[in-house]
Design an enzyme around this catalytic site. Structure first.
Site, PDB file in Angstrom:
ATOM      1  N   PHE A  53      22.056   1.055 -19.518  1.00  0.00           N
ATOM      2  CA  PHE A  53      22.956   1.927 -20.264  1.00  0.00           C
ATOM      3  C   PHE A  53      23.565   3.018 -19.396  1.00  0.00           C
ATOM      4  O   PHE A  53      24.637   3.553 -19.713  1.00  0.00           O
ATOM      5  CB  PHE A  53      22.228   2.532 -21.472  1.00  0.00           C
ATOM      6  CG  PHE A  53      21.409   3.757 -21.204  1.00  0.00           C
ATOM      7  CD1 PHE A  53      21.898   5.019 -21.510  1.00  0.00           C
ATOM      8  CD2 PHE A  53      20.129   3.666 -20.675  1.00  0.00           C
ATOM      9  CE1 PHE A  53      21.140   6.159 -21.277  1.00  0.00           C
ATOM     10  CE2 PHE A  53      19.363   4.791 -20.451  1.00  0.00           C
ATOM     11  CZ  PHE A  53      19.861   6.041 -20.746  1.00  0.00           C
ATOM     12  N   LYS A  54      22.929   3.357 -18.295  1.00  0.00           N
ATOM     13  CA  LYS A  54      23.454   4.411 -17.437  1.00  0.00           C
ATOM     14  C   LYS A  54      24.830   4.052 -16.863  1.00  0.00           C
ATOM     15  O   LYS A  54      25.603   4.939 -16.498  1.00  0.00           O
ATOM     16  CB  LYS A  54      22.478   4.697 -16.289  1.00  0.00           C
ATOM     17  CG  LYS A  54      21.057   5.051 -16.732  1.00  0.00           C
ATOM     18  CD  LYS A  54      20.996   6.381 -17.430  1.00  0.00           C
ATOM     19  CE  LYS A  54      19.591   6.727 -17.891  1.00  0.00           C
ATOM     20  NZ  LYS A  54      18.684   7.114 -16.835  1.00  0.00           N
ATOM     21  N   ASP A  55      25.141   2.750 -16.794  1.00  0.00           N
ATOM     22  CA  ASP A  55      26.449   2.333 -16.268  1.00  0.00           C
ATOM     23  C   ASP A  55      27.597   2.908 -17.092  1.00  0.00           C
ATOM     24  O   ASP A  55      28.675   3.177 -16.565  1.00  0.00           O
ATOM     25  CB  ASP A  55      26.572   0.804 -16.261  1.00  0.00           C
ATOM     26  CG  ASP A  55      25.696   0.148 -15.211  1.00  0.00           C
ATOM     27  OD1 ASP A  55      25.471   0.766 -14.158  1.00  0.00           O
ATOM     28  OD2 ASP A  55      25.259  -0.995 -15.442  1.00  0.00           O
ATOM     29  N   LEU A  84      27.974   6.436 -15.850  1.00  0.00           N
ATOM     30  CA  LEU A  84      28.096   6.628 -14.408  1.00  0.00           C
ATOM     31  C   LEU A  84      29.245   5.850 -13.780  1.00  0.00           C
ATOM     32  O   LEU A  84      29.748   6.255 -12.726  1.00  0.00           O
ATOM     33  CB  LEU A  84      26.770   6.301 -13.728  1.00  0.00           C
ATOM     34  CG  LEU A  84      25.692   7.347 -14.040  1.00  0.00           C
ATOM     35  CD1 LEU A  84      24.328   6.899 -13.566  1.00  0.00           C
ATOM     36  CD2 LEU A  84      26.050   8.688 -13.410  1.00  0.00           C
ATOM     37  N   THR A 105      19.225   5.389 -13.468  1.00  0.00           N
ATOM     38  CA  THR A 105      20.304   6.282 -13.055  1.00  0.00           C
ATOM     39  C   THR A 105      20.691   6.041 -11.597  1.00  0.00           C
ATOM     40  O   THR A 105      21.873   6.011 -11.257  1.00  0.00           O
ATOM     41  CB  THR A 105      19.897   7.756 -13.244  1.00  0.00           C
ATOM     42  OG1 THR A 105      19.851   8.054 -14.638  1.00  0.00           O
ATOM     43  CG2 THR A 105      20.900   8.694 -12.587  1.00  0.00           C
TER      44      THR A 105
END
Length: 462
Positions: free
Chosen positions: A111-113, A116, A144
């Site tokens: 989910f960090k994509d 980011l 992350t």
């Protein structure tokens, strides 16, 4: 739109200056000076938008004139057009009134994509527009780091250093970070746990002279752009389910370690999205569950679990929630955080606890319960959860009432945590992008867990 510090000693600054500052110079966290309020007409209009257009509309509310709309559209398109699913964050049913929101279709399967990829492109844009060097410093409990590196690797004018706790991330997470051999990337494997890495990051950013001399920028969820990007998918998921004729309030169950992802849901609710419960799902490092149930915020004994990205004791975004819990009073927040620094705990009064329990429900998931949930959902729905999402589904089953609709945030592809999945007796096929990692050499530097050792590495790299 201007941004201010939770501790009140940073003057109102614009969006670009806020993402460049990262951690506020007074040690607090940046928040919008006002939270935009959405009318029902606006929500209705937004409900018809595809993901990229929805993101543009939400970002535009917070960016003001800092980024022209055409430039913003290009940034959003560049960030999400490469995701493996055209919906970016599709919703899947795993029961009659139970859904998962798949947040793992970006380049690193986490989910960090979503935040980011956008923040990486945003930093590249700012570097070009202002002709400035951007040196990114971040810490990761697993996801992350890989997402941040993927977002900026090879970009001119940007260098990135990521700290991760040595031996305390999954093998796939480690490989995604350390098989990158671009000149602008440095991986530091730190002796200690994630809280140690996070403490070092915050203390180095709090050294304003060091921060300014090295042009340090934040990639962790202390950066307000991360929160805004994650807020989008709460709106998107709500609208997808509402299209099915479901008009009840919708709960969201959120696997939570640093409090950033669930704070994004809290922000969406304060903007006017009719969310029901925000269910805070933790693992055996359950400091946040205790805060919701007892009003006590105090680190306990660190435990390694099957959901390592949530093995966090000190939640870096918690201060943002305190700011709103205490009616946007920066003096009260400063006193609370000073007390936490000296005494190691925060205890809130009964009336504040009532407010917390109106905002959140919480449940801490044990190791065995996490694995049992993976097996149960696989048997009953033929859907494979990663262990963090499994914590969210387990919490949903404990804190949602019969007949309520609940969406659990699926924060990672199960292939990223095969060590845990194998304990359930389930075998899975890796996506080819992940399979290929095991054949690549690794590049990382093992360092001790002191500020001085990290600062020495940064002096050489930056």
């Amino acid at each position: 739109m201007n941004f201010i510090s939770t501790r009140g000693n940073v003057g109102a600054i614009g969006f670009i200056d806020s993402i460049l500052m990262g951690l506020a110079d007074d040690g607090g966290l940046l928040v919008p000076a006002q939270i935009p309020q959405l009318s029902q007409d606006t929500l209705t209009q937004w409900s018809k938008l595809p993901y990229e257009e929805l993101a543009v509309e939400l970002f535009a509310l917070y960016m003001g004139d800092d980024i022209p709309r055409d430039d913003l559209k290009a940034l959003v398109h560049d960030s999400y057009s490469t995701f493996r699913d055209p919906e970016v964050t599709p919703v899947r049913a795993i029961g009659d009134r139970e859904y998962v929101l798949e947040l793992f279709h970006g380049p690193t399967f986490a989910f960090k994509d979503i935040a980011l990829q956008f923040l990486g492109n945003l930093y590249g844009y700012v570097s070009r527009q202002r002709g400035t060097v951007i040196n990114i410093l971040g810490a990761t409990s697993g996801d992350t780091g890989a997402s941040a590196i993927e977002g900026v690797r090879g970009k001119e004018g940007i260098r990135i250093c990521i700290l991760h706790p040595n031996g305390k991330v999954s093998k796939v997470q480690e490989l995604q970070m350390t098989t990158v051999h671009d000149e602008n990337v440095l991986n530091l494997s730190v002796e200690g746990n994630f809280d140690d890495c996070q403490r070092i990051i915050k203390e180095l950013f709090a050294d304003v002279e060091f921060k300014q001399r090295h042009h340090l920028r934040a990639i962790n969820s202390i950066n307000i752009a991360r929160i805004l990007a994650q807020t989008v998918y709460y709106f998107y998921a709500y609208f997808q389910i509402a299209k099915d004729g479901r008009d009840a309030k919708i709960n969201f169950s959120v696997p939570t370690g640093n409090f950033g992802d669930i704070f994004a849901g809290y922000l969406a609710k304060k903007m006017g999205l009719p969310i029901g419960k925000l269910i805070l799902a933790t693992n055996e490092n359950n400091i946040l569950e205790r805060f919701v149930t007892e009003g006590v915020y105090e680190p306990g004994e660190f435990r390694s679990t099957h959901s390592p990205s949530m093995d966090i004791q000190i939640a870096s975004n918690f201060e943002r929630y305190l700011y709103y819990l205490y009616m946007e009073d920066p003096q009260a927040v400063t006193e609370l955080m000073n007390r936490f620094k000296t005494e190691g705990r925060i205890v809130i009064p009964a009336d504040k606890l009532q407010t917390v329990q109106a905002d959140f429900a919480a449940y801490g998931v044990g190791n065995d319960e996490c694995l049992d949930t993976i097996g149960k959902v696989k048997r009953e729905s033929d859907y494979l959860l990663d262990p963090h999402t499994a914590c969210g589904v387990a919490a949903s089953s404990k804190r949602s009432e019969s007949g309520e609709i609940t969406v659990t945030l699926a924060t990672a592809h199960p292939a990223k945590f095969d060590e845990s999945i194998r304990l359930t007796g389930i075998e899975q096929q890796f996506p080819e992008q992940i399979e290929a990692l095991f054949e690549k050499p690794q590049y990382q530097t093992l360092v001790g867990g002191s500020n001085a050792e990290i600062a020495e590495q940064l002096e050489k790299f930056f």
